[in-house]
Design a protein around this motif. Structure first.
Motif, PDB file in Angstrom:
ATOM      1  N   HIS A  27       0.776  -1.244   0.000  1.00 42.80           N
ATOM      2  CA  HIS A  27       0.000   0.000   0.000  1.00 42.80           C
ATOM      3  C   HIS A  27       0.805   1.290   0.000  1.00 42.80           C
ATOM      4  O   HIS A  27       0.190   2.369  -0.064  1.00 42.80           O
ATOM      5  CB  HIS A  27      -0.915   0.034   1.233  1.00 42.80           C
ATOM      6  CG  HIS A  27      -1.876  -1.104   1.292  1.00 42.80           C
ATOM      7  ND1 HIS A  27      -3.002  -1.172   0.520  1.00 42.80           N
ATOM      8  CD2 HIS A  27      -1.856  -2.240   2.035  1.00 42.80           C
ATOM      9  CE1 HIS A  27      -3.656  -2.294   0.785  1.00 42.80           C
ATOM     10  NE2 HIS A  27      -2.975  -2.958   1.687  1.00 42.80           N
ATOM     11  N   GLU A  28       2.113   1.230   0.107  1.00 40.88           N
ATOM     12  CA  GLU A  28       2.881   2.465   0.275  1.00 40.88           C
ATOM     13  C   GLU A  28       4.016   2.576  -0.746  1.00 40.88           C
ATOM     14  O   GLU A  28       5.181   2.351  -0.424  1.00 40.88           O
ATOM     15  CB  GLU A  28       3.448   2.548   1.697  1.00 40.88           C
ATOM     16  CG  GLU A  28       2.390   2.647   2.771  1.00 40.88           C
ATOM     17  CD  GLU A  28       2.971   2.835   4.160  1.00 40.88           C
ATOM     18  OE1 GLU A  28       4.176   3.154   4.289  1.00 40.88           O
ATOM     19  OE2 GLU A  28       2.211   2.664   5.122  1.00 40.88           O
TER      20      GLU A  28
ATOM     21  N   ARG B  13       8.416  13.978   3.464  1.00 38.42           N
ATOM     22  CA  ARG B  13       7.719  14.045   4.756  1.00 38.42           C
ATOM     23  C   ARG B  13       6.264  13.592   4.629  1.00 38.42           C
ATOM     24  O   ARG B  13       5.728  12.943   5.514  1.00 38.42           O
ATOM     25  CB  ARG B  13       7.798  15.445   5.345  1.00 38.42           C
ATOM     26  CG  ARG B  13       7.183  15.500   6.739  1.00 38.42           C
ATOM     27  CD  ARG B  13       7.685  16.662   7.555  1.00 38.42           C
ATOM     28  NE  ARG B  13       9.107  16.656   7.786  1.00 38.42           N
ATOM     29  CZ  ARG B  13       9.728  15.968   8.757  1.00 38.42           C
ATOM     30  NH1 ARG B  13       9.047  15.212   9.572  1.00 38.42           N
ATOM     31  NH2 ARG B  13      11.033  16.056   8.911  1.00 38.42           N
ATOM     32  N   ALA B  14       5.618  13.919   3.516  1.00 33.28           N
ATOM     33  CA  ALA B  14       4.227  13.495   3.314  1.00 33.28           C
ATOM     34  C   ALA B  14       4.129  11.968   3.304  1.00 33.28           C
ATOM     35  O   ALA B  14       3.193  11.398   3.893  1.00 33.28           O
ATOM     36  CB  ALA B  14       3.669  14.089   2.028  1.00 33.28           C
ATOM     37  N   ALA B  15       5.068  11.307   2.668  1.00 28.36           N
ATOM     38  CA  ALA B  15       5.082   9.839   2.642  1.00 28.36           C
ATOM     39  C   ALA B  15       5.277   9.284   4.051  1.00 28.36           C
ATOM     40  O   ALA B  15       4.625   8.325   4.454  1.00 28.36           O
ATOM     41  CB  ALA B  15       6.179   9.331   1.711  1.00 28.36           C
ATOM     42  N   MET B  16       6.181   9.909   4.807  1.00 25.07           N
ATOM     43  CA  MET B  16       6.416   9.479   6.188  1.00 25.07           C
ATOM     44  C   MET B  16       5.158   9.681   7.027  1.00 25.07           C
ATOM     45  O   MET B  16       4.768   8.801   7.803  1.00 25.07           O
ATOM     46  CB  MET B  16       7.582  10.256   6.786  1.00 25.07           C
ATOM     47  CG  MET B  16       7.916   9.835   8.205  1.00 25.07           C
ATOM     48  SD  MET B  16       9.232  10.833   8.931  1.00 25.07           S
ATOM     49  CE  MET B  16       8.357  12.369   9.218  1.00 25.07           C
ATOM     50  N   ASP B  17       4.507  10.820   6.860  1.00 27.05           N
ATOM     51  CA  ASP B  17       3.285  11.095   7.624  1.00 27.05           C
ATOM     52  C   ASP B  17       2.175  10.107   7.274  1.00 27.05           C
ATOM     53  O   ASP B  17       1.447   9.648   8.164  1.00 27.05           O
ATOM     54  CB  ASP B  17       2.820  12.528   7.390  1.00 27.05           C
ATOM     55  CG  ASP B  17       3.760  13.561   7.995  1.00 27.05           C
ATOM     56  OD1 ASP B  17       4.598  13.196   8.859  1.00 27.05           O
ATOM     57  OD2 ASP B  17       3.655  14.742   7.591  1.00 27.05           O
ATOM     58  N   ARG B  18       2.025   9.782   5.986  1.00 33.35           N
ATOM     59  CA  ARG B  18       1.018   8.785   5.587  1.00 33.35           C
ATOM     60  C   ARG B  18       1.310   7.443   6.240  1.00 33.35           C
ATOM     61  O   ARG B  18       0.405   6.769   6.741  1.00 33.35           O
ATOM     62  CB  ARG B  18       0.978   8.635   4.065  1.00 33.35           C
ATOM     63  CG  ARG B  18       0.208   9.722   3.358  1.00 33.35           C
ATOM     64  CD  ARG B  18      -0.015   9.393   1.881  1.00 33.35           C
ATOM     65  NE  ARG B  18       1.226   9.222   1.133  1.00 33.35           N
ATOM     66  CZ  ARG B  18       1.924  10.216   0.614  1.00 33.35           C
ATOM     67  NH1 ARG B  18       1.533  11.470   0.772  1.00 33.35           N
ATOM     68  NH2 ARG B  18       3.029   9.968  -0.077  1.00 33.35           N
ATOM     69  N   HIS B  19       2.565   7.050   6.225  1.00 32.37           N
ATOM     70  CA  HIS B  19       2.944   5.787   6.849  1.00 32.37           C
ATOM     71  C   HIS B  19       2.635   5.810   8.344  1.00 32.37           C
ATOM     72  O   HIS B  19       1.995   4.886   8.868  1.00 32.37           O
ATOM     73  CB  HIS B  19       4.430   5.513   6.635  1.00 32.37           C
ATOM     74  CG  HIS B  19       4.951   4.374   7.440  1.00 32.37           C
ATOM     75  ND1 HIS B  19       4.698   3.062   7.111  1.00 32.37           N
ATOM     76  CD2 HIS B  19       5.684   4.348   8.583  1.00 32.37           C
ATOM     77  CE1 HIS B  19       5.268   2.275   8.014  1.00 32.37           C
ATOM     78  NE2 HIS B  19       5.866   3.031   8.920  1.00 32.37           N
ATOM     79  N   ASN B  20       3.086   6.851   9.021  1.00 28.60           N
ATOM     80  CA  ASN B  20       2.918   6.918  10.476  1.00 28.60           C
ATOM     81  C   ASN B  20       1.464   7.016  10.907  1.00 28.60           C
ATOM     82  O   ASN B  20       1.131   6.636  12.031  1.00 28.60           O
ATOM     83  CB  ASN B  20       3.721   8.080  11.050  1.00 28.60           C
ATOM     84  CG  ASN B  20       5.204   7.788  11.046  1.00 28.60           C
ATOM     85  OD1 ASN B  20       5.633   6.635  11.039  1.00 28.60           O
ATOM     86  ND2 ASN B  20       6.001   8.833  11.028  1.00 28.60           N
ATOM     87  N   SER B  21       0.581   7.488  10.035  1.00 26.97           N
ATOM     88  CA  SER B  21      -0.833   7.581  10.388  1.00 26.97           C
ATOM     89  C   SER B  21      -1.661   6.437   9.791  1.00 26.97           C
ATOM     90  O   SER B  21      -2.888   6.456   9.870  1.00 26.97           O
ATOM     91  CB  SER B  21      -1.405   8.931   9.942  1.00 26.97           C
ATOM     92  OG  SER B  21      -1.353   9.053   8.539  1.00 26.97           O
TER      93      SER B  21
END
Length: 98
Positions: free
Chosen positions: A32-33, A60-68
């Motif tokens: 999914h990522e 950072r947007a990719a990291m934020d999507r992953h972390n949420s």
């Protein structure tokens, strides 16, 4: 490229639970990522209770999507009761990769 390194230690006897939880996140990332460029899991060769993850993101947007994501939320639901201490996170700007 942004990276996160995490040091995760579990209570003795929960090594397999942690490994399975981390592998579940890795499967989610793969499916999914596409902007998570790597999700690496290591288990210490001398202390089986100690795990390290190294995660690489396009931005950072990719990291934020992953972390949420639901996968990370589920991971922490599983991990919290079996942790031997605080998870150490290092978020960094990658300067070299080979």
């Amino acid at each position: 490229m942004i990276s996160i390194t995490a040091l995760i230690e579990v209570k003795p006897g929960y090594e397999r639970v942690m490994l399975d939880a981390l592998l579940e996140v890795a499967d989610w990332v793969k499916a999914h990522e596409p902007t998570t460029r790597g999700f690496y899991i290591s288990q210490d060769s001398h202390n089986a209770c100690l795990f390290t993850t190294y995660e690489r993101f396009d931005d950072r947007a990719a990291m934020d999507r992953h972390n949420s994501s639901a996968a990370v939320s589920r991971f922490f639901d599983i991990a919290r009761p079996i942790l031997a201490g605080e998870v150490t996170l290092v978020t960094a700007n990658e300067v070299s990769a080979k």
